[in-house]
Design a protein around this motif. Structure first.
Motif, PDB file in Angstrom:
ATOM      1  N   VAL A  74     -33.576  30.543 -30.585  1.00  0.00           N
ATOM      2  CA  VAL A  74     -34.907  30.710 -29.999  1.00  0.00           C
ATOM      3  C   VAL A  74     -34.898  30.254 -28.543  1.00  0.00           C
ATOM      4  O   VAL A  74     -35.447  30.920 -27.660  1.00  0.00           O
ATOM      5  N   GLU A  75     -34.246  29.102 -28.293  1.00  0.00           N
ATOM      6  CA  GLU A  75     -34.218  28.579 -26.934  1.00  0.00           C
ATOM      7  C   GLU A  75     -33.501  29.539 -25.979  1.00  0.00           C
ATOM      8  O   GLU A  75     -33.894  29.712 -24.826  1.00  0.00           O
ATOM      9  N   LYS A  76     -32.427  30.173 -26.471  1.00  0.00           N
ATOM     10  CA  LYS A  76     -31.693  31.110 -25.622  1.00  0.00           C
ATOM     11  C   LYS A  76     -32.532  32.342 -25.308  1.00  0.00           C
ATOM     12  O   LYS A  76     -32.421  32.933 -24.220  1.00  0.00           O
ATOM     13  N   ARG A  77     -33.372  32.743 -26.243  1.00  0.00           N
ATOM     14  CA  ARG A  77     -34.281  33.864 -25.963  1.00  0.00           C
ATOM     15  C   ARG A  77     -35.209  33.516 -24.822  1.00  0.00           C
ATOM     16  O   ARG A  77     -35.559  34.364 -24.004  1.00  0.00           O
ATOM     17  N   SER A  78     -35.599  32.235 -24.784  1.00  0.00           N
ATOM     18  CA  SER A  78     -36.501  31.834 -23.701  1.00  0.00           C
ATOM     19  C   SER A  78     -35.730  31.231 -22.527  1.00  0.00           C
ATOM     20  O   SER A  78     -36.299  30.538 -21.694  1.00  0.00           O
ATOM     21  N   LYS A  79     -34.401  31.510 -22.522  1.00  0.00           N
ATOM     22  CA  LYS A  79     -33.522  31.107 -21.426  1.00  0.00           C
ATOM     23  C   LYS A  79     -33.519  29.589 -21.206  1.00  0.00           C
ATOM     24  O   LYS A  79     -33.496  29.104 -20.077  1.00  0.00           O
ATOM     25  N   GLU A  80     -33.597  28.854 -22.346  1.00  0.00           N
ATOM     26  CA  GLU A  80     -33.490  27.403 -22.298  1.00  0.00           C
ATOM     27  C   GLU A  80     -32.183  27.010 -22.972  1.00  0.00           C
ATOM     28  O   GLU A  80     -31.596  27.786 -23.716  1.00  0.00           O
ATOM     29  N   THR A  81     -31.710  25.804 -22.743  1.00  0.00           N
ATOM     30  CA  THR A  81     -30.405  25.396 -23.266  1.00  0.00           C
ATOM     31  C   THR A  81     -30.514  24.887 -24.697  1.00  0.00           C
ATOM     32  O   THR A  81     -31.555  24.386 -25.126  1.00  0.00           O
ATOM     33  N   GLY A  82     -29.388  25.005 -25.430  1.00  0.00           N
ATOM     34  CA  GLY A  82     -29.345  24.495 -26.798  1.00  0.00           C
ATOM     35  C   GLY A  82     -29.437  22.991 -26.869  1.00  0.00           C
ATOM     36  O   GLY A  82     -29.757  22.430 -27.915  1.00  0.00           O
ATOM     37  N   SER A  83     -29.169  22.317 -25.752  1.00  0.00           N
ATOM     38  CA  SER A  83     -29.256  20.852 -25.760  1.00  0.00           C
ATOM     39  C   SER A  83     -30.688  20.372 -25.963  1.00  0.00           C
ATOM     40  O   SER A  83     -30.913  19.243 -26.396  1.00  0.00           O
ATOM     41  N   HIS A  84     -31.647  21.220 -25.642  1.00  0.00           N
ATOM     42  CA  HIS A  84     -33.051  20.842 -25.826  1.00  0.00           C
ATOM     43  C   HIS A  84     -33.329  20.507 -27.290  1.00  0.00           C
ATOM     44  O   HIS A  84     -33.929  19.462 -27.591  1.00  0.00           O
ATOM     45  N   VAL A  85     -32.886  21.353 -28.210  1.00  0.00           N
ATOM     46  CA  VAL A  85     -33.196  21.096 -29.625  1.00  0.00           C
ATOM     47  C   VAL A  85     -32.458  19.862 -30.132  1.00  0.00           C
ATOM     48  O   VAL A  85     -32.980  19.131 -30.981  1.00  0.00           O
ATOM     49  N   LYS A  86     -31.257  19.599 -29.623  1.00  0.00           N
ATOM     50  CA  LYS A  86     -30.527  18.391 -30.028  1.00  0.00           C
ATOM     51  C   LYS A  86     -31.243  17.146 -29.534  1.00  0.00           C
ATOM     52  O   LYS A  86     -31.354  16.141 -30.258  1.00  0.00           O
TER      53      LYS A  86
ATOM     54  N   SER B 221     -41.323  35.877 -32.350  1.00  0.00           N
ATOM     55  CA  SER B 221     -42.310  36.973 -32.400  1.00  0.00           C
ATOM     56  C   SER B 221     -42.942  37.246 -31.039  1.00  0.00           C
ATOM     57  O   SER B 221     -43.725  38.200 -30.899  1.00  0.00           O
ATOM     58  N   ILE B 222     -42.650  36.431 -30.049  1.00  0.00           N
ATOM     59  CA  ILE B 222     -43.291  36.559 -28.733  1.00  0.00           C
ATOM     60  C   ILE B 222     -42.471  37.511 -27.859  1.00  0.00           C
ATOM     61  O   ILE B 222     -41.255  37.353 -27.715  1.00  0.00           O
ATOM     62  N   PRO B 223     -43.095  38.508 -27.258  1.00  0.00           N
ATOM     63  CA  PRO B 223     -42.368  39.457 -26.387  1.00  0.00           C
ATOM     64  C   PRO B 223     -41.685  38.744 -25.224  1.00  0.00           C
ATOM     65  O   PRO B 223     -42.185  37.739 -24.709  1.00  0.00           O
ATOM     66  N   ASP B 224     -40.556  39.293 -24.788  1.00  0.00           N
ATOM     67  CA  ASP B 224     -39.788  38.680 -23.702  1.00  0.00           C
ATOM     68  C   ASP B 224     -40.588  38.557 -22.414  1.00  0.00           C
ATOM     69  O   ASP B 224     -40.439  37.581 -21.670  1.00  0.00           O
ATOM     70  N   ASN B 225     -41.423  39.566 -22.135  1.00  0.00           N
ATOM     71  CA  ASN B 225     -42.152  39.532 -20.863  1.00  0.00           C
ATOM     72  C   ASN B 225     -43.147  38.372 -20.804  1.00  0.00           C
ATOM     73  O   ASN B 225     -43.532  37.918 -19.716  1.00  0.00           O
ATOM     74  N   ILE B 226     -43.579  37.897 -21.973  1.00  0.00           N
ATOM     75  CA  ILE B 226     -44.474  36.727 -22.014  1.00  0.00           C
ATOM     76  C   ILE B 226     -43.634  35.447 -22.098  1.00  0.00           C
ATOM     77  O   ILE B 226     -43.885  34.473 -21.388  1.00  0.00           O
ATOM     78  N   LEU B 227     -42.629  35.481 -22.977  1.00  0.00           N
ATOM     79  CA  LEU B 227     -41.810  34.288 -23.220  1.00  0.00           C
ATOM     80  C   LEU B 227     -41.111  33.812 -21.954  1.00  0.00           C
ATOM     81  O   LEU B 227     -41.005  32.603 -21.699  1.00  0.00           O
ATOM     82  N   ASN B 228     -40.661  34.752 -21.144  1.00  0.00           N
ATOM     83  CA  ASN B 228     -39.878  34.394 -19.959  1.00  0.00           C
ATOM     84  C   ASN B 228     -40.606  34.668 -18.648  1.00  0.00           C
ATOM     85  O   ASN B 228     -39.966  34.753 -17.594  1.00  0.00           O
ATOM     86  N   LYS B 229     -41.906  34.780 -18.698  1.00  0.00           N
ATOM     87  CA  LYS B 229     -42.678  35.032 -17.477  1.00  0.00           C
ATOM     88  C   LYS B 229     -42.588  33.817 -16.554  1.00  0.00           C
ATOM     89  O   LYS B 229     -42.921  32.699 -16.957  1.00  0.00           O
ATOM     90  N   PRO B 230     -42.163  33.987 -15.306  1.00  0.00           N
ATOM     91  CA  PRO B 230     -42.009  32.839 -14.402  1.00  0.00           C
ATOM     92  C   PRO B 230     -43.336  32.318 -13.865  1.00  0.00           C
ATOM     93  O   PRO B 230     -43.411  31.195 -13.375  1.00  0.00           O
ATOM     94  N   ALA B 231     -44.377  33.133 -13.961  1.00  0.00           N
ATOM     95  CA  ALA B 231     -45.681  32.717 -13.443  1.00  0.00           C
ATOM     96  C   ALA B 231     -46.568  32.233 -14.592  1.00  0.00           C
ATOM     97  O   ALA B 231     -46.213  32.309 -15.763  1.00  0.00           O
ATOM     98  N   LYS B 232     -47.755  31.743 -14.257  1.00  0.00           N
ATOM     99  CA  LYS B 232     -48.703  31.277 -15.256  1.00  0.00           C
ATOM    100  C   LYS B 232     -49.175  32.446 -16.095  1.00  0.00           C
ATOM    101  O   LYS B 232     -49.437  33.537 -15.589  1.00  0.00           O
ATOM    102  N   LEU B 233     -49.306  32.211 -17.405  1.00  0.00           N
ATOM    103  CA  LEU B 233     -49.768  33.259 -18.316  1.00  0.00           C
ATOM    104  C   LEU B 233     -51.258  33.496 -18.121  1.00  0.00           C
ATOM    105  O   LEU B 233     -52.031  32.556 -17.896  1.00  0.00           O
ATOM    106  N   ASP B 234     -51.663  34.785 -18.235  1.00  0.00           N
ATOM    107  CA  ASP B 234     -53.108  35.059 -18.193  1.00  0.00           C
ATOM    108  C   ASP B 234     -53.699  34.746 -19.563  1.00  0.00           C
ATOM    109  O   ASP B 234     -52.984  34.394 -20.510  1.00  0.00           O
ATOM    110  N   ASP B 235     -55.012  34.882 -19.703  1.00  0.00           N
ATOM    111  CA  ASP B 235     -55.699  34.481 -20.938  1.00  0.00           C
ATOM    112  C   ASP B 235     -55.164  35.231 -22.155  1.00  0.00           C
ATOM    113  O   ASP B 235     -54.970  34.654 -23.232  1.00  0.00           O
ATOM    114  N   ASN B 236     -54.965  36.541 -22.008  1.00  0.00           N
ATOM    115  CA  ASN B 236     -54.493  37.336 -23.142  1.00  0.00           C
ATOM    116  C   ASN B 236     -53.058  36.947 -23.525  1.00  0.00           C
ATOM    117  O   ASN B 236     -52.733  36.818 -24.714  1.00  0.00           O
TER     118      ASN B 236
END
Length: 509
Positions: free
Chosen positions: A327-339, A375-390
């Motif tokens: 899951v972390e790799k999908r959101s471009k985060e490292t596996g060390s986070h979960v450890k 279940s979260i689309p990549d364009n939302i999961l990895n959006k570099p800017a602030k998410l809008d309300d939707n």
């Protein structure tokens, strides 16, 4: 009285010699005539059975015998006169011993010089005695024969009792083994129970337990536990003779023993072997060896069980990490986070007062906290800017999705993971999501993981932000005490900050 007692035999004129042995057979002589006491001691002077001499205790009335029996617990044989302070004083004493004291181990022999006062058939039928003798028929040889028979009977009763007590202690110890959750815990349990099984103080014996592979080199055994050793026993610290015995036992593939030592060998079907070494200063009895063999066999079976449980647990841990890391790799985060989150959560759980099992479950389950993000689309999961309300509403659904993925499992780790996934975005003041739970409505596992997750997320680079400096992270956590986070958990975190920093530095990105 000397004129007829032991009349058919020449008496041994030696007086009772001093005996420096620790072990004796304790004999109680109950008679109102001093001559009977003296002649009994004289005839039995030098008597030994199984290398143990006699130690005499003397009572001159039934009342005096009762008092003495309440003080001395190890009387093996009682030689009791019938007629003393009353015509049936000896019979009353028999009833007291068997019924009031509940002592059925002591061998009771009635002796009488007045058989008319207590007819033999009636006495043997109505009283729990082991023999009945007229004093005039007791020659020296017959008295010795009687005592040999009584002591053998008492020895056998004591052996049965020792086996029974030992087996009860083994059953209790086996239950303790089953409650162990790790080999380390199991090792300390061995040491505490070996002495109990033998009915000795732990300072009276030396014990060591080791494991090896049946096909490995003899010197490659692993020391599980040893008397005087710490949590991590050191093979080099055990006596050289014990080390040598472990290697010899491995090579011979069977148990063996000496007068003062026992070393048991127990192979498993999986190819491992368990060895138990026990020694004490005095000679090991056959009963000791039998109990140790049974106990060591239970140790071997328990060890295999615990190793299997550890293997399963390690597999579950790896799967948790793998899923969390995916899951972390999908959101471009490292596996060390979960450890890191897993170890922060484990530490917080222990500091909070949860037991080791609960703390370990949280450690294994917390890597699944964001599994719903699949279940979260990549364009939302990895959006570099602030998410809008939707987009934010879509992002919030990951908590419930994670719960729905995991909650139907019967596995403790996955059930805990479901609660963590559902609750770790709730806030203490009720402003969190998805259910707006407040305070202790939020499960403790969710409250713990929430703090662990935020601490790590703020201090790590993300697609939408750089890592915060530690001082800024700590300041925010303190400001959110009683708002986002459980106040008690924040206090525990701040008071033990060095331990959390150590974990952070142990698992770098």
């Amino acid at each position: 009285m000397n004129n007829f007692l032991f009349s058919d035999e020449n008496l041994n004129q030696e007086h009772e010699s001093s005996n420096n042995k620790e072990d004796y057979w304790d004999i109680l002589v109950v008679d109102d005539e001093e001559d009977i006491h003296q002649v009994t001691k004289l005839v039995l002077s030098g008597f030994e059975f199984e290398n143990k001499a006699l130690r005499f205790h003397h009572a001159y009335s039934a009342k005096e015998a009762m008092d003495l029996l309440n003080q001395q617990e190890n009387i093996s044989v009682g030689l009791i006169d019938v007629v003393m302070e009353s015509n049936h004083a000896g019979l009353d004493l028999i009833k007291y011993i068997r019924q009031d004291m509940g002592n059925h181990d002591i061998r009771l022999i009635l002796r009488t010089g007045q058989p008319g006062e207590a007819p033999e058939e009636a006495v043997i039928r109505d009283y729990d005695i082991n023999d009945y003798k007229n004093k005039t028929e007791l020659t020296a040889v017959k008295l010795k024969t009687l005592l040999y028979s009584a002591l053998r009977s008492h020895r056998d009763i004591q052996t049965i009792g020792k086996h029974k007590a030992g087996l009860e202690r083994i059953i209790d110890a086996s239950g303790s083994f089953l409650r162990c959750n790790s080999v380390r815990e199991f090792a300390s349990t061995i040491l505490s129970h070996v002495s109990e099984v033998m009915g000795l103080s732990s300072s009276d014996i030396y014990c060591a337990a080791a494991v090896n592979s049946q096909s490995a080199q003899a010197e490659h055994f692993r020391l599980l536990a040893a008397s005087g050793e710490g949590v991590e026993p050191n093979t080099e610290a055990i006596p050289q003779n014990v080390k040598q015995l472990f290697m010899e036992t491995h090579n011979k593939k069977h148990s063996h023993q000496t007068e003062f030592e026992y070393i048991g060998y127990f192979p498993s079907q999986e190819g491992s072997e368990t060895m138990l070494y026990v020694s004490k200063d005095s000679a090991l009895q056959q009963t000791d060896r039998q109990l140790l063999a049974f106990f060591a066999n239970n140790i071997a079976m328990a060890y295999d069980n615990i190793r299997l449980r550890e293997t399963v647990r390690e597999s579950q841990k790896e799967l948790s990490y793998i899923l969390g890391e995916a899951v972390e790799k999908r959101s471009k985060e490292t596996g060390s986070h979960v450890k890191r989150v897993a170890n922060y959560s484990h530490l917080l759980a222990k500091l909070y007062g949860l037991n080791e099992y609960q703390s370990e479950i949280i450690k294994l389950a917390s890597p699944l906290h964001d599994i719903g993000k699949i279940s979260i689309p990549d364009n939302i999961l990895n959006k570099p800017a602030k998410l809008d309300d939707n987009e934010w509403k879509i992002m919030q659904t990951h908590a419930k999705v994670g719960y729905e993925i995991l909650h139907n499992s019967s596995n403790d780790i996955l059930k805990c993971g479901a609660i963590i996934a559902y609750h770790h975005h709730e806030k203490w003041d009720g402003s969190g999501y998805p259910q707006s739970l407040k305070g202790e409505q939020i499960d403790i596992v969710g409250r713990i993981t929430a703090l662990a997750d935020v601490f790590d997320a703020l201090g790590s680079d993300r697609c939408y932000k750089p890592a915060w400096p530690l001082e800024k992270v700590i300041s925010l956590i303190q400001s959110e005490r009683g708002k986002h986070f459980d106040p008690k958990l924040v206090d525990l975190f701040i008071n033990n900050l060095d331990e959390f920093i150590f974990i952070r530095d142990s698992y770098p990105d």
